[in-house]
Design an enzyme around this catalytic site. Sequence first.
Site, mmCIF file in Angstrom:
data_model
loop_
_atom_site.group_PDB
_atom_site.id
_atom_site.type_symbol
_atom_site.label_atom_id
_atom_site.label_comp_id
_atom_site.label_asym_id
_atom_site.label_seq_id
_atom_site.Cartn_x
_atom_site.Cartn_y
_atom_site.Cartn_z
ATOM 1 N N ALA A 80 0.829 -1.194 0.000
ATOM 2 C CA ALA A 80 0.000 0.000 0.000
ATOM 3 C C ALA A 80 0.866 1.248 0.000
ATOM 4 C CB ALA A 80 -0.925 0.002 1.219
ATOM 5 N N CYS A 121 -2.663 -9.426 4.766
ATOM 6 C CA CYS A 121 -2.458 -8.092 5.348
ATOM 7 C C CYS A 121 -2.720 -8.127 6.851
ATOM 8 C CB CYS A 121 -3.373 -7.072 4.691
ATOM 9 S SG CYS A 121 -3.165 -5.399 5.377
ATOM 10 N N ASN A 163 8.060 -15.301 0.258
ATOM 11 C CA ASN A 163 8.085 -13.889 0.629
ATOM 12 C C ASN A 163 8.536 -13.751 2.081
ATOM 13 O OD1 ASN A 163 5.549 -11.444 1.403
ATOM 14 N ND2 ASN A 163 7.536 -11.042 0.502
ATOM 15 N N ASP A 219 11.937 -11.331 4.134
ATOM 16 C CA ASP A 219 13.379 -11.196 4.387
ATOM 17 C C ASP A 219 14.245 -11.418 3.149
ATOM 18 O OD1 ASP A 219 12.682 -10.645 6.959
ATOM 19 O OD2 ASP A 219 13.391 -12.537 7.819
ATOM 20 N N ARG A 252 9.705 -5.112 1.327
ATOM 21 C CA ARG A 252 10.437 -3.963 1.876
ATOM 22 C C ARG A 252 11.821 -3.809 1.251
ATOM 23 N NH1 ARG A 252 10.688 -5.257 7.849
ATOM 24 N NH2 ARG A 252 10.520 -7.377 7.042
#
Length: 334
Positions: free
Chosen positions: A32, A113, A213, A215, A238
Amino acid sequence: MIYYSDCKKGMKRKLYIGDVEIKNNVFLAPMAGVTDKPYRRICSEMECGFAYTEMVSAKGLYHGSENTEFLTDIDDDENVALQIFGSDPYIIGEIAKRLNASNAKTIDINMGCPTPKIVKNGDGSALMLKPELAESVIKAVVKNSSKPVTIKIRKGWDDAHVNAVEIAKMSENCGVKAVAVHGRTREQFYSGRADWDIIKKVKDNLKIPVIGNGDVFSPDDAKRMIDETGCDAVMVGRGAEGNPWIFKRIHHYLSTGEILPEPTVSEKIDMILKHLDMMIEYKGEQIGILEMRKHIAWYLKGIRGASKIKQMVFTMSYYKEVKELLISIKRQFE
């Protein structure tokens, strides 16, 4: 379906989600406020194999929210999954039907989420606490979508409710064509270490592609995840913030064994300026500058004087002043 070509003849592996051929096995995660069209474009140019939109509320689309509708904007040449969330089987099924006209290559159901405003309505990772409801949601989307349907899940809600394997197997039986697994529970949010063992367990129990998904911040991380879990693709979240080069660097390393160098400060500034131009063209100067502030902070993280630069950027509202600041920074490092 996964198709592996004859590696002995030097042919590359091909990955399919349903009937959609995927460019390569390094994916951009849905985030988002991050994975809008400008940033997806940039990541695609940096060899991202497949990207996801920001998560889109099925209920918002159903009730005609213009802001929600804006999130579904996808160009016809994008390799993109449109991610939707919701827990009402009827509404999400109707939206899946409507999205058949979308340029998205696949439709993804968000079941991972962790944010309170999402889970308090029973959406996102809260669906993992209600497998029967999750099954109804998945069946509604699969029934109404002409596109391949995928899901994104977590390890589970908490350590007492680890059910990623069960949810993944159920989804495969419902007709889902790929599963992305974040190796953390909802309780963890993004803290601690991601459990890659759960990704391996899901992979060992499914025939459809599994996307790992959690790290993945470097080419070495990506290779270790594939080696340790057997996953068919890696999804970068990230690790891609302010770092679109990560896709090219991972893809190159997986293909050749060579690690490309990190981008220079000058290359980072050039990318910021490009991203800034794209954002303003797409969203206008006021919104574009506001939304670029966090991106600029991510791009410049770790360089000398980054904290001071961030403070300056967060006080700026006009394209000209931001551009002049960035150019002056670039000159200092040339």
